[in-house]
Design an enzyme around this catalytic site. Structure first.
Site, mmCIF file in Angstrom:
data_model
loop_
_atom_site.group_PDB
_atom_site.id
_atom_site.type_symbol
_atom_site.label_atom_id
_atom_site.label_comp_id
_atom_site.label_asym_id
_atom_site.label_seq_id
_atom_site.Cartn_x
_atom_site.Cartn_y
_atom_site.Cartn_z
ATOM 1 N N ILE A 14 0.844 -1.199 0.000
ATOM 2 C CA ILE A 14 0.000 0.000 0.000
ATOM 3 C C ILE A 14 0.882 1.252 0.000
ATOM 4 O O ILE A 14 0.599 2.227 -0.693
ATOM 5 C CB ILE A 14 -0.941 -0.010 1.230
ATOM 6 C CG1 ILE A 14 -1.991 -1.119 1.095
ATOM 7 C CG2 ILE A 14 -1.629 1.342 1.405
ATOM 8 C CD1 ILE A 14 -2.899 -1.276 2.316
ATOM 9 N N ILE A 85 3.085 -3.929 10.630
ATOM 10 C CA ILE A 85 3.459 -5.351 10.576
ATOM 11 C C ILE A 85 2.338 -6.181 11.198
ATOM 12 O O ILE A 85 1.509 -5.651 11.949
ATOM 13 C CB ILE A 85 4.786 -5.622 11.323
ATOM 14 C CG1 ILE A 85 4.690 -5.189 12.804
ATOM 15 C CG2 ILE A 85 5.947 -4.923 10.636
ATOM 16 C CD1 ILE A 85 5.867 -5.648 13.657
ATOM 17 N N THR A 86 2.321 -7.460 10.882
ATOM 18 C CA THR A 86 1.428 -8.393 11.589
ATOM 19 C C THR A 86 2.278 -9.454 12.283
ATOM 20 O O THR A 86 3.355 -9.827 11.796
ATOM 21 C CB THR A 86 0.461 -9.124 10.633
ATOM 22 O OG1 THR A 86 1.213 -9.703 9.563
ATOM 23 C CG2 THR A 86 -0.598 -8.196 10.073
ATOM 24 N N ASP A 88 0.347 -12.398 13.651
ATOM 25 C CA ASP A 88 -0.947 -12.984 13.999
ATOM 26 C C ASP A 88 -0.794 -14.264 14.811
ATOM 27 O O ASP A 88 -0.010 -15.145 14.459
ATOM 28 C CB ASP A 88 -1.739 -13.315 12.731
ATOM 29 C CG ASP A 88 -2.184 -12.076 11.949
ATOM 30 O OD1 ASP A 88 -1.955 -10.959 12.437
ATOM 31 O OD2 ASP A 88 -2.777 -12.246 10.870
ATOM 32 N N GLY A 143 -7.355 -13.799 16.210
ATOM 33 C CA GLY A 143 -5.915 -13.996 16.005
ATOM 34 C C GLY A 143 -5.121 -12.711 15.888
ATOM 35 O O GLY A 143 -3.951 -12.733 15.504
ATOM 36 N N TYR A 147 -2.627 -6.565 16.677
ATOM 37 C CA TYR A 147 -2.853 -5.715 15.494
ATOM 38 C C TYR A 147 -4.144 -4.895 15.643
ATOM 39 O O TYR A 147 -4.174 -3.695 15.362
ATOM 40 C CB TYR A 147 -2.917 -6.622 14.269
ATOM 41 C CG TYR A 147 -2.972 -5.931 12.938
ATOM 42 C CD1 TYR A 147 -1.804 -5.563 12.272
ATOM 43 C CD2 TYR A 147 -4.187 -5.661 12.316
ATOM 44 C CE1 TYR A 147 -1.859 -4.955 11.024
ATOM 45 C CE2 TYR A 147 -4.250 -5.047 11.079
ATOM 46 C CZ TYR A 147 -3.085 -4.695 10.435
ATOM 47 O OH TYR A 147 -3.132 -4.086 9.205
ATOM 48 N N PRO A 177 -8.304 0.582 5.694
ATOM 49 C CA PRO A 177 -8.406 -0.352 4.570
ATOM 50 C C PRO A 177 -9.012 -1.676 5.008
ATOM 51 O O PRO A 177 -8.826 -2.110 6.151
ATOM 52 C CB PRO A 177 -6.944 -0.573 4.140
ATOM 53 C CG PRO A 177 -6.155 0.483 4.828
ATOM 54 C CD PRO A 177 -6.906 0.821 6.079
ATOM 55 N N TYR A 179 -9.294 -5.743 3.242
ATOM 56 C CA TYR A 179 -8.280 -6.696 2.784
ATOM 57 C C TYR A 179 -7.820 -6.317 1.371
ATOM 58 O O TYR A 179 -8.609 -6.313 0.432
ATOM 59 C CB TYR A 179 -8.834 -8.127 2.851
ATOM 60 C CG TYR A 179 -8.831 -8.650 4.276
ATOM 61 C CD1 TYR A 179 -9.735 -8.152 5.215
ATOM 62 C CD2 TYR A 179 -7.908 -9.595 4.698
ATOM 63 C CE1 TYR A 179 -9.710 -8.590 6.533
ATOM 64 C CE2 TYR A 179 -7.881 -10.057 6.016
ATOM 65 C CZ TYR A 179 -8.787 -9.545 6.920
ATOM 66 O OH TYR A 179 -8.752 -9.977 8.231
ATOM 67 N N ILE A 180 -6.535 -5.991 1.260
ATOM 68 C CA ILE A 180 -5.941 -5.479 0.021
ATOM 69 C C ILE A 180 -4.949 -6.524 -0.493
ATOM 70 O O ILE A 180 -4.282 -7.203 0.314
ATOM 71 C CB ILE A 180 -5.206 -4.135 0.307
ATOM 72 C CG1 ILE A 180 -6.141 -3.144 1.048
ATOM 73 C CG2 ILE A 180 -4.661 -3.520 -0.976
ATOM 74 C CD1 ILE A 180 -7.407 -2.759 0.329
#
Ligand code: CAA
Length: 240
Positions: A14, A85-86, A88, A143, A147, A177, A179-180
Site C-alpha cells: 500500500i 506489521i502483523t 498474527d 488472532g 494488530y 483499509p 483486505y488489500i
C-alpha cells in the site's frame, strides 16, 4: 502540489502505491522503509522516489530520519503513517514480543513520526497527517489482539491529534483499509482468506491504488475542513 511528504513503509505494498500517487500529484516524496535494501533500491530505480531507511518504532531514529529528509527536500508538510506489521496468533500463543512489536511499530510509529513533524507543521500553519488504520481495528479479528489494538489505537490517536491541529491548519485523518492484495494479506492462510473474501460485498480483495486514492483526497490543498475523519475503503465488508 508543491509540498514535501514522508510515506512510512513507502516502498512496498500500500505504501508504494501511496508514494507513487503523491509523486504523480507533484509532491516531493520521501519513502521510508525499515527492512529490505534491495527492494527499496529497486523501488527508487523504478519510481525515481528516494528511499530512507529507519525503524518507525525507534523514537530517535524517526527524528534523525525526518532531519535528513528535511535537509534533502525541505520542511515536511505531509506524513502518511502507513508502516505496519502483523504477528498474527491467538492470545494463547501470542508472546509478549509479538504483542510489543506490533504495538510499537503500528501505533508507536504514528506517535514517533507526529512528534518529529507536527511542531513544524503547526508553526508553518499547514499540514496533513494521514494514518493508515484497518478494518480489523474497527471490527476486531480473530488472532489479532495485537494488530487490532494497535489499529484501533490509531483511530483514537487520529481523533485526538485532529483536535490539537485544527486551529493551526493541520488536518489529521485515518483510512481504514479492508483486505488489500498485498504481501501482508497473502500471508493469511488460504482457507481463512477464502472465507474472508466471501464476506466482501464487492467480491474481491482491494488494490493498493484504491487506498492511495483515498490518501490523495485527504491531503489535497482544499481538504482543510476534513479532519478527524476515518475513510473506510473495504469493499463494503464493514460499514462503520
Ligand atoms: N472465528 C472463529 N474461530 C476461528 C477463526 C475465526 N475467525 N479463525 C480460526 N478459528 C478457530 C479455528 O476454527 C480453530 O478451531 P478448532 O481448534 O476448533 O478447529 C482454532 O480457531 C485454531 O485455528 P488455527 O488452527 O487456524 O490456529 P492457528 O493458531 O494455527 O492460527 C490464526 C490462528 C493465526 C488466527 C490463523 O487462523 C490466521 O492467520 N488467521 C487470519 C487472521 C487475519 O485475518 N489476519 C489478517 C492479516 S492481513 C491484515 O491484518 C491487513 C488488514 O489490515 C486487513
Amino acid at each position: 502540489m508543491n509540498r514535501v511528504a514522508i510515506v512510512t513503509g513507502g516502498t512496498r505494498g500500500i505504501g508504494e502505491a501511496i508514494s507513487v500517487a503523491l509523486r504523480d500529484m507533484g509532491v516531493k516524496v520521501a519513502a521510508n522503509y525499515a527492512g529490505d535494501d534491495a527492494k527499496a533500491q529497486a523501488f527508487t530505480e523504478k519510481t525515481g522516489i528516494p528511499a530512507y531507511k529507519w525503524d518507525v518504532s525507534d523514537f530517535d531514529a524517526c527524528h534523525a530520519g525526518v532531519e535528513k529528509v528535511e535537509a534533502d527536500l525541505g520542511p515536511v508538510d505531509i506524513i502518511v503513517n502507513n508502516a505496519g506489521i502483523t504477528r498474527d496468533s491467538t492470545i494463547l500463543k501470542q508472546s509478549y514480543e509479538q504483542w510489543k512489536a506490533v504495538i510499537d511499530t503500528n501505533l508507536g510509529g504514528c506517535f514517533n513520526m507526529a512528534k518529529a513533524t507536527f511542531p513544524g507543521m503547526r508553526q508553518r500553519g499547514w499540514g496533513r497527517i494521514v494514518n493508515i488504520g484497518s478494518i480489523n481495528g474497527q471490527a476486531g479479528q480473530y488472532g489479532q489482539v495485537n494488530y487490532a489494538a494497535a489499529k484501533s489505537g490509531i483511530h483514537g490517536f487520529t481523533k485526538a491529534l485532529a483536535q490539537e491541529g485544527a486551529k493551526f491548519g493541520v488536518t489529521v485523518n485515518a483510512i481504514a483499509p479492508g483486505y488489500i492484495d498485498t504481501d501482508m494479506v497473502a500471508a493469511v492462510p488460504e482457507d481463512v482468506l477464502e472465507k474472508i473474501v466471501a464476506k466482501i460485498p464487492v467480491g474481491r480483495l482491494g488494490h493498493a491504488s484504491e487506498i492511495a486514492r483515498g490518501v490523495a483526497f485527504l491531503i489535497a490543498e482544499d481538504g482543510g475542513f476534513i479532519t478527524g475523519s476515518t475513510l473506510s475503503i473495504n469493499g463494503g465488508q464493514h460499514m462503520y
